[in-house]
Motif scaffolding. Structure first.
Motif, short mmCIF file in Angstrom:
data_model
loop_
_atom_site.label_atom_id
_atom_site.label_comp_id
_atom_site.label_asym_id
_atom_site.label_seq_id
_atom_site.Cartn_x
_atom_site.Cartn_y
_atom_site.Cartn_z
N LEU A 133 0.85 -1.19 0.00
CA LEU A 133 0.00 0.00 0.00
C LEU A 133 0.88 1.23 0.00
CD1 LEU A 133 -2.68 1.61 0.44
CD2 LEU A 133 -2.38 1.20 2.90
N ILE A 134 0.65 2.16 -0.93
CA ILE A 134 1.29 3.47 -0.92
C ILE A 134 0.20 4.53 -0.98
CG2 ILE A 134 1.72 3.25 -3.43
CD1 ILE A 134 3.97 5.31 -3.11
N TYR A 135 0.27 5.50 -0.09
CA TYR A 135 -0.69 6.60 -0.14
C TYR A 135 -0.07 7.87 0.44
CZ TYR A 135 -1.95 5.89 4.83
OH TYR A 135 -1.95 5.78 6.22
N THR A 136 -0.71 8.99 0.16
CA THR A 136 -0.20 10.29 0.59
C THR A 136 -1.18 10.95 1.55
OG1 THR A 136 -1.25 11.38 -1.32
CG2 THR A 136 1.04 10.66 -1.59
N PHE A 137 -0.63 11.85 2.37
CA PHE A 137 -1.46 12.59 3.32
C PHE A 137 -0.69 13.81 3.80
CE2 PHE A 137 0.77 9.16 5.48
CZ PHE A 137 1.39 9.78 6.56
N GLY A 138 -1.36 14.68 4.55
CA GLY A 138 -0.72 15.85 5.12
C GLY A 138 -0.06 15.50 6.44
N ASN A 139 1.03 16.20 6.77
CA ASN A 139 1.82 15.80 7.95
C ASN A 139 1.19 16.20 9.28
OD1 ASN A 139 2.33 18.55 7.85
ND2 ASN A 139 4.48 18.36 8.37
N GLY A 181 -2.86 13.15 10.29
CA GLY A 181 -1.48 13.37 10.72
C GLY A 181 -0.61 12.13 10.65
N ILE A 182 0.68 12.34 10.81
CA ILE A 182 1.66 11.26 10.67
C ILE A 182 1.46 10.17 11.71
CG2 ILE A 182 4.11 10.68 10.88
CD1 ILE A 182 4.75 13.31 9.49
N ASN A 183 1.44 10.54 12.98
CA ASN A 183 1.36 9.52 14.03
C ASN A 183 0.10 8.67 13.94
OD1 ASN A 183 3.81 10.38 14.99
ND2 ASN A 183 2.98 11.54 16.70
N ASN A 184 -1.02 9.31 13.66
CA ASN A 184 -2.28 8.57 13.56
C ASN A 184 -2.29 7.64 12.34
OD1 ASN A 184 -3.59 9.50 15.88
ND2 ASN A 184 -4.29 11.35 14.84
N ASN A 185 -1.69 8.08 11.23
CA ASN A 185 -1.61 7.21 10.06
C ASN A 185 -0.72 6.01 10.34
OD1 ASN A 185 -2.98 8.01 7.38
ND2 ASN A 185 -2.28 9.98 8.20
N GLU A 196 8.07 9.45 4.16
CA GLU A 196 8.92 10.56 3.74
C GLU A 196 8.09 11.83 3.51
OE1 GLU A 196 11.78 11.70 -0.07
OE2 GLU A 196 11.23 9.61 0.29
N LEU A 197 8.59 12.95 4.00
CA LEU A 197 8.06 14.25 3.60
C LEU A 197 8.78 14.59 2.30
CD1 LEU A 197 7.64 14.27 6.85
CD2 LEU A 197 7.28 16.71 6.46
N THR A 212 3.88 20.19 3.21
CA THR A 212 3.43 19.23 4.22
C THR A 212 3.07 17.86 3.64
OG1 THR A 212 1.12 19.95 4.03
CG2 THR A 212 2.52 21.12 5.62
N HIS A 213 3.43 17.62 2.40
CA HIS A 213 3.08 16.39 1.69
C HIS A 213 3.89 15.21 2.20
CE1 HIS A 213 2.81 13.68 -1.88
NE2 HIS A 213 1.63 14.25 -2.05
N VAL A 214 3.21 14.13 2.58
CA VAL A 214 3.85 12.91 3.09
C VAL A 214 3.39 11.72 2.26
CG1 VAL A 214 4.14 11.40 5.11
CG2 VAL A 214 3.77 13.86 5.43
#
Length: 197
Positions: A136-142, A162-166, A181-182, A188-190
């Motif tokens: 699985l690869i996906y993007t989200f805000g940091n 957020g990062i920790n919750n993801n 990775e940011l 803020t793209h992760v």
């Protein structure tokens, strides 16, 4: 913003989006890294597939058959014309159901358009749709939160847990996180890559 409203907004810019991104290199390095981690070629799911293009071509080159899901009807129609050998579905990923399981799932710049309250459910769904060894690869805000931004002459909604919750969500769903990775810092793209053991 409800996904149906988002779909209508992307319907208006579908042709422009296709012309801008069909041959784009945006995200290709990150995507190829994730594909290289895949143990086998098989079925791939592209969530927020847009008009298809670069990611579909990379998956094809690695022997995958692709199912794309997008909330924009016009995007799905373009994807079907661009890649008639694959399956593209006009549907909201929040409510879409399938009995299929996938060896590779990508959700590039799509999850962050979902209502904040639905993100955990959708990411969990994607985790459950993976086969053993699936990627699985996906993007989200940091950062956690939601906002609206003006883009392409319209207002679009963005949100993130957020990062920790993801990361915790992936772990709770039994996945192993392989990379985070940011990739557009200081933006803020992760993106993250995870595997179902």
């Amino acid at each position: 913003m409800e996904p149906s409203e988002l779909g209508s907004k992307y319907d208006k810019i579908a042709q422009w989006w296709h012309e801008q991104h069909f041959e784009s290199c945006y995200g290709v390095r990150q995507f190829e890294q994730a594909v290289a981690l895949s143990a086998k070629a098989g079925k791939a799911l592209d969530v927020g597939c847009g008009a298809g293009g670069r990611f579909v071509r990379i998956l094809e080159q690695h022997g995958f058959t692709i199912t794309g899901v997008d909330v924009s009807k016009n995007m799905v129609e373009l994807a079907g014309k661009n890649h008639p050998e694959h399956k593209f579905i006009h549907h909201d990923i929040c409510t879409w159901q399938t009995e299929e399981r996938f060896d590779f799932i990508v959700a590039w710049d799509s999850i962050f358009h979902l209502p904040l309250t639905r993100q955990k459910t959708v990411v969990s769904k994607l985790c459950q749709l993976l086969t053993k060894g699936g990627i699985l690869i996906y993007t989200f805000g940091n950062a956690q939160g939601e906002h609206r931004d003006h883009w392409c002459g319209d207002t679009f909604y963005y949100s993130s847990i957020g990062i920790n919750n993801n990361l915790q969500l992936l772990i709770d769903n039994g996945l192993s996180v392989l990379h985070l990775e940011l990739d557009q810092y200081p933006q803020t793209h992760v993106y993250t890559v995870a595997c179902k053991p």
